[in-house]
Motif scaffolding. Structure first.
Motif, mmCIF file in Angstrom:
data_model
loop_
_atom_site.group_PDB
_atom_site.id
_atom_site.type_symbol
_atom_site.label_atom_id
_atom_site.label_comp_id
_atom_site.label_asym_id
_atom_site.label_seq_id
_atom_site.Cartn_x
_atom_site.Cartn_y
_atom_site.Cartn_z
ATOM 1 N N LYS A 51 0.832 -1.207 0.000
ATOM 2 C CA LYS A 51 0.000 0.000 0.000
ATOM 3 C C LYS A 51 0.868 1.259 0.000
ATOM 4 O O LYS A 51 0.547 2.242 -0.682
ATOM 5 C CB LYS A 51 -0.932 -0.010 1.217
ATOM 6 N N TYR A 90 1.967 5.293 -3.306
ATOM 7 C CA TYR A 90 2.151 6.742 -3.200
ATOM 8 C C TYR A 90 3.562 7.129 -3.628
ATOM 9 O O TYR A 90 4.514 6.362 -3.451
ATOM 10 C CB TYR A 90 1.873 7.196 -1.765
ATOM 11 N N ALA A 150 -0.486 7.013 3.114
ATOM 12 C CA ALA A 150 -1.022 5.662 3.304
ATOM 13 C C ALA A 150 -1.505 5.437 4.735
ATOM 14 O O ALA A 150 -1.954 4.337 5.067
ATOM 15 C CB ALA A 150 0.053 4.624 2.963
#
Length: 366
Positions: free
Chosen positions: A27, A31, A39
């Motif tokens: 995850k 970004y 996140a």
């Protein structure tokens, strides 16, 4: 917003499972470099899911370390967003009851009362078996399907006391549930059925507008043997006087216009199954109207000509044995209350004036 604090009793530590740790690391890669802190919310949510639905303080510190954020920053996020539970919640469900204006007007106070009686008198207080907790929240974003509750990532909408009790029964028994509207409609379509982007509905609307539009005055008929324009004075003199021409056709009478209308044939609709729970609920509100005889079924009217009846509602009425305008025109107050309680929402039939509309159409028939 109420002050949100961490629970007094906290576990000694928190560690992600191998699967959840791998998920969290992937995850972060979503970004760009230098923006890994973005996140924080999804990773906090994953920690809450792993920890039986609530977020302990060691998990907040762990996520802060993973994202190289100050502890206070992550603590601010966890305490600001009400999606994060800061104390233990029900092991089966934590019920978020929307209490803002649309839901309040549509029955949220009754849902809260059920939570107080079935779960616990106070928000965040666990039920006797520890399976449930509840709280009242601000707008959950499903106003058109009010009242509603959110449980985990799912919303349950169009609730009534009966359907909400049934939902709690299913959760308690470990049975599967169906998120979304708990009524006959799908998503956020009108309670009376789809009325836009639907060919049949469009034709019905056009037919209604045509009936409401006043008929233009009939133009005088053109004389059958009218003289052609004369090119000479002699021809003009020989032409018949206008008064001698055949009289104009008289405008058709209202009864003739009604007689010339095409019969109102009922479109092909799929009859819905009778909802026995809704029947039981309606029996407590009024009297079920009589079903149509075989002859009336064979000559069914297009009930969608009545305002507030779309294809879905048409099918539900057919399932109840309602096929003609004449049936609806004969309903009394107890009949409208029964049907309104069955199809929902209450007061629908009176608000849309089905009986008055049906009587007007029946009186027009030759």
């Amino acid at each position: 917003m109420a002050v949100r604090r961490l629970a007094a009793e906290q576990p000694d530590d928190f560690t992600f499972t191998r699967e959840n740790l791998a998920w969290a690391k992937n995850k972060v890669k979503d970004y760009p470099e230098g923006r890994q802190a973005s996140a924080v919310i999804p990773i906090l949510w994953k920690a809450q899911e792993q920890n039986a639905g609530w977020l302990p303080e060691p998990a907040i510190r762990l996520v802060a370390d993973m994202l190289e954020m100050p502890y206070i920053r992550v603590f601010e996020i966890a305490t600001f967003y009400t999606m994060f539970q800061l104390q233990p919640v029900g092991t089966v469900a934590h019920v978020n009851v929307c209490g803002t204006t649309p839901c309040m007007l549509r029955g949220a106070p009754e849902i809260v009362d059920i939570c107080k009686k079935r779960i616990a008198p106070q928000p965040f207080q666990r039920s006797a078996d520890g399976k449930f907790t509840w709280e009242e929240v601000e707008c959950a974003g499903a106003c058109v399907n009010a009242p509603m509750v959110q449980i985990g990532a799912d919303t349950y909408e169009d609730l009534t006391p009966e359907t909400f009790n049934a939902l709690l029964d299913a959760l308690e028994a470990g049975e599967p549930t169906s998120p979304g509207p708990q009524s006959a409609r799908k998503a956020s379509e009108p309670i009376t059925g789809v009325s836009s982007l639907d060919p049949d509905a469009k034709r019905n609307i056009e037919a209604k507008l045509k009936r409401l539009k006043p008929e233009p005055a009939a133009k005088p008929a053109k004389p059958a043997n009218a003289a052609k324009p004369a090119s000479t004075a002699k021809q003009t003199a020989a032409a018949k006087p206008a008064a001698a021409q055949e009289p104009a056709a008289a405008p058709a009478s209202a009864s003739q216009k009604v007689a010339e209308k095409k019969p109102r044939k009922s479109p092909s609709v799929k009859a819905a199954e009778v909802d026995l729970a809704a029947v039981a609920r309606a029996d407590g509100e009024g009297t079920r109207p009589p079903e149509a005889e075989a002859a009336a079924r064979a000559a069914a009217d297009n009930l969608q000509e009545l305002t507030g009846i779309g294809p879905v509602m048409h099918g539900r009425l057919h399932a109840l044995g309602i096929f003609t305008f004449a049936q609806i025109a004969q309903w009394d107050d107890t009949h409208t209350k029964w049907v309104s309680a069955y199809v929902g929402p209450k007061g629908l039939i009176d608000a849309a004036s089905w009986v008055e509309q049906a009587k007007a159409i029946v009186n027009q028939k030759p």
